[in-house]
Design an enzyme around this catalytic site. Sequence first.
Site, short mmCIF file in Angstrom:
data_model
loop_
_atom_site.label_atom_id
_atom_site.label_comp_id
_atom_site.label_asym_id
_atom_site.label_seq_id
_atom_site.Cartn_x
_atom_site.Cartn_y
_atom_site.Cartn_z
N ASP A 59 13.37 59.23 31.37
CA ASP A 59 14.83 59.21 31.15
C ASP A 59 15.35 60.58 31.56
O ASP A 59 15.63 61.43 30.72
CB ASP A 59 15.14 58.91 29.68
N CYS A 102 21.19 56.71 33.67
CA CYS A 102 22.63 56.50 33.48
C CYS A 102 23.37 56.62 34.81
O CYS A 102 24.57 56.37 34.88
CB CYS A 102 23.20 57.51 32.47
#
Length: 491
Positions: A410, A438
């Site tokens: 991440d 994201c």
Amino acid sequence: MVNRRAFLFRMALFSRVRSLPWRTSQPKGWPWAFLGTACEGTVTDVGTEGEQRERTSWKEESSQNLGFWRERLADQMLPLWRLNYEEQLKVKFESLKKNLETLESRLCKIGAGDPAPTTARSERPCSRLHPFMPSPVIHGYRNKSSFYINRGPDGNPKTVGHYLKSWGGSNVFCVQPSHLKDIPEKHNQVAQCFEAFLQQSTWGLSTDSCKAGPWHELIVRTTFLGHTMAIIIFNPQELSQEELCVQKEEIKEFFSTGPGAVCDLTSLYMKERTPRHQQLTPFQLLTGEPYIFEDILGLKVRISPGAFFQLNTSAAEVLYRTVGELGRVDRNTVIFDFSHGTGATGLSLARQTSQIFSMGLVGQALEDAKWTAAFNGITNWESHPGNMKEIMPQLLESQEDGRSLMALVDPSQCGLSNRVVQDIRNCRAIQTLVFVSCRPYGKSIKNIIKLCQPPDPDENLLGEPFVLRRAMPVDMFPHSLQCELVMLFTR
């Protein structure tokens, strides 16, 4: 009710030059490319209107009513705010679908996919995109907001809000964002109190745009446990240490016993911003507790003023569950966590796994993660600042025990370093990779291509390539164009 077609027509002005008409910054790649394609051929009248607006002087613009500026700010910060939530997810889904089609095309070019036109549709990456996991909270979901200080449209030089440029792009000012759907009332309350402090402060505001004045930014962080942290970032300029101390005492008094006490701050910090290279000095605690705490999936997490934490706590719980389910995490799973932030993603899975090695956490984030692990009685979590070679003996031991190895990634907006990509790719024992992004374009796409391309000794990519199996989007940012995409790779 605004339908999707009407929304896309309205957004045609933005797609015309691939930037907002007031030249604000925006992410490259999707979903603007999708909006531009969807609106192609519909921009003539709107574009002409935009060109006329660009010729309007700032003085004429400033005479517009506040509603005009508030609407423009909402369009800039939350481009999907006019759509109902169901329509928002449809727009995001189509954007992600086109993004995965681009990824598929690039993988085929380097021999990492099947370039044959007869490839079954069920085997294409874009077909592995699952429906959205919606955010449990749609309005006021942010646990962190940033506000800036500059002249407002009405000429007030101490307006606390978000930056907006004039149509011509020659003027920058701030618009109060209290109407934005993603900002909670608590954040607006702190921002309004800070603006009240600035109005009565004897410390003036520079009109030199290069210096941006002594007051630079206000950051507000909140948690479900009722904690509120305010961080004031300022430029000391030519002030002496004695003058700085006076200002700090004024701010402390204002929020402790003055009108700002209504905010009931848990922590109040200041941070100096030096002009050279825009460096930041350490956080200075003026009053209150040094940390705030959050409760997520039954885990009490410590958060330092500079540490990263997911902006939407409720949706973060959905994200963490999705990571565990997609990776099929169980008591025989060893996780190598390359996530940035406070380590919350890996720690939230600790009770389900055999062992977690958190790689690369440093500074406040590392200290927060250590505290969180100790407080919650997590004993199967370890932090390793180095690379995977240092724990290779434990890897081999895990294989002998029949445990499966999974890499959890991440990364920040900068993406993964080449060394991390090589470590994951060359560790043949890792058969499962969960990649959370994201920004599923730009740096993330480059990382994924490296992980999926054929072996290349020149780039030190020796292990077998990974293959995308499933992609699960989680809506972390309602009303905006962003989301979190959780991708499962195996080899």
